[in-house]
Design an enzyme around this catalytic site. Structure first.
Site, mmCIF file in Angstrom:
data_model
loop_
_atom_site.group_PDB
_atom_site.id
_atom_site.type_symbol
_atom_site.label_atom_id
_atom_site.label_comp_id
_atom_site.label_asym_id
_atom_site.label_seq_id
_atom_site.Cartn_x
_atom_site.Cartn_y
_atom_site.Cartn_z
ATOM 1 N N THR A 71 0.849 -1.191 0.000
ATOM 2 C CA THR A 71 0.000 0.000 0.000
ATOM 3 C C THR A 71 0.888 1.247 0.000
ATOM 4 O O THR A 71 2.062 1.173 0.332
ATOM 5 C CB THR A 71 -0.965 0.007 1.211
ATOM 6 N N GLY B 48 0.567 -0.188 5.435
ATOM 7 C CA GLY B 48 0.873 -1.034 6.590
ATOM 8 C C GLY B 48 -0.228 -1.981 7.008
ATOM 9 O O GLY B 48 -0.219 -2.467 8.144
ATOM 10 N N GLY B 49 -1.208 -2.251 6.120
ATOM 11 C CA GLY B 49 -2.246 -3.223 6.466
ATOM 12 C C GLY B 49 -2.946 -2.840 7.757
ATOM 13 O O GLY B 49 -3.356 -1.699 7.957
ATOM 14 N N THR C 281 -3.671 1.123 -3.092
ATOM 15 C CA THR C 281 -3.054 -0.183 -2.805
ATOM 16 C C THR C 281 -3.301 -1.231 -3.871
ATOM 17 O O THR C 281 -4.293 -1.169 -4.617
ATOM 18 C CB THR C 281 -3.611 -0.724 -1.462
ATOM 19 N N LEU C 282 -2.359 -2.195 -3.906
ATOM 20 C CA LEU C 282 -2.578 -3.447 -4.634
ATOM 21 C C LEU C 282 -2.816 -4.565 -3.619
ATOM 22 O O LEU C 282 -2.845 -5.724 -3.966
ATOM 23 C CB LEU C 282 -1.337 -3.790 -5.468
ATOM 24 N N ASN C 283 -2.922 -4.224 -2.368
ATOM 25 C CA ASN C 283 -2.935 -5.088 -1.191
ATOM 26 C C ASN C 283 -1.509 -5.519 -0.876
ATOM 27 O O ASN C 283 -0.728 -4.715 -0.426
ATOM 28 C CB ASN C 283 -3.895 -6.266 -1.317
HETATM 29 N N1 GLY Z 1 -5.193 -3.933 1.571
HETATM 30 C C1 GLY Z 1 -4.957 -3.249 2.758
HETATM 31 C C2 GLY Z 1 -6.140 -2.467 3.227
HETATM 32 O O1 GLY Z 1 -6.975 -2.108 2.430
HETATM 33 O O2 GLY Z 1 -6.264 -2.202 4.378
#
Ligand code: GLY
Length: 575
Positions: free
Chosen positions: A384, A476-477, A402-404
């Site tokens: 991200t 950072g998820g 993001t691409l995840n």
């Molecule tokens: N893919 C990470 C988020 O969307 O939180």
């Protein structure tokens, strides 16, 4: 005489040495008078800033910066992914744009489970079935259509030039290309443009992406969703065995949303609403910590970490249960943000002893019964990317995209020049089983055709006294929310400048797994032992870094200070 002189010197040194300790000088980042872009790459920030210099506004610069990141930061910059934007116009109007990916029409709730109901490893993470219908191109065109000042040609030509002329590989990029080389080959069945042969200092051109961008200039958003690019993309995906069709692409729409707005002390905070959990969770945490005198406790002190951790723990328990795509599930936002509820939530917190996560569950609100939650372990990724922009008209945006995972599904469409996301893993593929970030979901975030997967992205704008104070966000998820939180607190509670605030060490707790992640070797000696003595488990190995925060702070004299996180290649450019 000499003795007196020495005493005097010692005394004056004591006085002058002591003073800075009391009013510690703030180490500032880049200061600009008019406008600024802070992003993961200098090239992208510069292209965005040049657009602002030309008279463009934040929405023009958004299109340019976003696409420039797709060229020179393919790890997370994208055309094949999605994201969220929060804006504040110079008039004070605020809003949000959702260009999150969607599940394809043919997606099913159990598509990642085998006949026994067991999660099939990596199916939601790697390759053709992990891809959600991309939203980024719709997002940048929607923002530009509504607010942009320059033509798409003016905005995108510098990005096309960047793709044609190339960008210089950094050390960090070289090491990522080395690390990902074997998975790129495995997923794509061949070497792709980005390979282990690339070295720091090399210039990398991406002509197919330049051509894709040129077609976007000529035909606009439709090029990506119904035009030549759409056809090439669907043909590519079909060959790989994906379920995404032309109908999926043609139905995709970015959506304007009401952001989450809340007060914290004398601040007014505007953050992303569902399908991101960012705004609700940030509000929950901040409201729970608000009664505690964090400044008196001290930055990253034992007590401050305890209070923040306990608020985070309680918040993530709610997140797992209640949050999902608001077009599909009824989210009890008012109840989740209710002052009495949040006060009650923290009422069993004690400085004496950690609250075990197993004793915490989601809140209970009448009419909201979703099902499931429990734990496993987590892995981490810093995928991200976030950029913040302020223009000379006084408009501000915070955009997280993001691409995840890093490079998403790892599927790279050579002829179009971009990676495809693996955002489907952000759904709760099997309620109760954690995703790549260790986040657990419930029914609210289960898969359904055209549903948007829950996100943690937290693009945020902070106002003080009715004026812009800050625009901030991070990759950072699951750690996104807590990194944004700490950065805001670093500025408004601990009196740091923007650069200092983004560089400061970070920690994170997400209810499950029940440990505090701390950036290694970054906290005061003895602190970890003190936390452990209170019953906290500490994990310093999980995340060598937590978040890569980029932000812009408006200083009292009206100038802008950039905070470009030292953890990445991030750079602020302004004028
Ligand atoms: N893919 C990470 C988020 O969307 O939180």
């Amino acid at each position: 005489m000499k003795k007196h002189f020495l005493i005097l010197c010692a005394l004056s040194c004591f006085i002058s040495c002591k003073k800075p300790l009391e009013t510690k000088p703030v180490t500032r980042g880049l200061i600009a008078k008019n406008a600024m872009v802070v992003s993961a790459r200098e090239e992208a920030s510069k292209i965005g800033s040049d657009i602002l210099k030309k008279g463009g506004n934040v929405f023009d610069a958004m299109m340019a910066t976003e696409m420039a990141l797709a060229v020179c930061y393919p790890y997370a910059g994208n055309l094949g992914g999605g994201g969220f934007m929060v804006y504040r116009l110079h008039t004070g109007e605020t809003g949000a744009l959702d260009f999150r990916e969607k599940a394809p029409l043919a997606a099913t709730k159990n598509m990642y489970l085998d006949a026994n109901g067991t999660l099939i490893e990596n199916k939601s993470l790697i390759g053709e079935l992990s891809v959600g219908v991309p939203g980024t191109v719709a997002g940048i065109f929607e923002a530009h259509k509504r607010f942009g000042l320059l033509t798409v040609r003016e905005v995108l030509q510098p990005v096309i030039d960047l793709a044609n002329n190339g960008f210089v590989i950094t050390e960090k990029q070289q090491s990522r290309f080395e690390r990902y080389d074997s998975i790129f080959r495995a997923v794509n069945g061949k070497e792709i443009l980005f390979s282990k042969h690339l070295k720091a200092g090399d210039t990398l051109k991406n002509m197919p992406l330049a051509k894709t961008l040129e077609r976007l200039v000529l035909h606009g958003k439709d090029e990506f969703y119904t035009g030549e690019t759409a056809k090439q993309l669907v043909a590519y995906l079909a060959e790989k065995g994906s379920i995404i069709t032309m109908e999926d692409l043609s139905k995709y729409q970015a959506k304007w949303r009401e952001p989450i707005r809340f007060r914290y002390k004398d601040l007014h905070i505007i953050s992303m609403s569902p399908p991101s959990s960012g705004g609700i969770c940030l509000a929950q945490i901040m409201k729970q910590i608000e009664p505690f005198p964090l400044k008196d406790y001290g930055h990253n002190s034992l007590k401050a970490i305890q209070v923040i951790t306990e608020a985070e723990r309680r918040t993530y328990a709610d997140r797992s249960y209640f949050l999902g795509d608001p077009d599909f599930v009824n989210i009890p936002t008012d109840s989740l943000l209710n002052d009495n509820y949040l006060k009650k939530r923290m009422s069993d917190f004690s400085f004496e002893k950690a609250t075990p996560s197993r004793s915490i569950s989601h809140g209970v609100f009448e009419g909201f019964d979703m099902a499931i939650k429990q734990s496993l372990t987590a892995t981490e990724s810093t995928e991200t990317t976030h950029y913040s922009i302020v223009d000379s008209y006084g408009n501000a945006i915070a955009v997280t995209t993001t691409l995840n995972s890093g490079y998403g599904s790892k599927l790279y469409v050579d002829d179009l020049g971009f990676f495809l996301n693996n955002e489907m893993d952000d759904f709760s593929s099997k309620p109760g089983v954690p995703n790549v970030y260790g986040l657990i979901g419930a029914e609210a975030n289960s898969i359904a055709p055209e549903k948007r997967m829950l996100s943690a992205m937290t693009p945020t704008i902070v106002e003080k006294n009715g004026k812009l104070l800050m625009t901030v966000g991070t990759p950072g998820g699951s750690t996104i929310i807590t990194s944004v939180l700490q950065t805001i607190l670093n500025v408004v509670t601990f009196d740091m400048g923007m650069q200092e605030a983004v560089n400061a060490p970070r920690f994170h707790h997400q209810w499950l797994p029940d440990y505090i992640r701390m950036e290694p070797n970054s906290f005061e000696d003895g602190l970890i032992e003190q936390l452990e003595a209170k019953g906290y488990s500490i994990n310093e190995t999980h995340s060598p870094i937590i978040g890569i925060v980029d932000g812009i702070l408006m200083l009292e004299d009206g100038t802008l200070e950039g905070g470009a996180d030292k953890r990445g290649d991030d750079t602020a450019v302004g004028f």
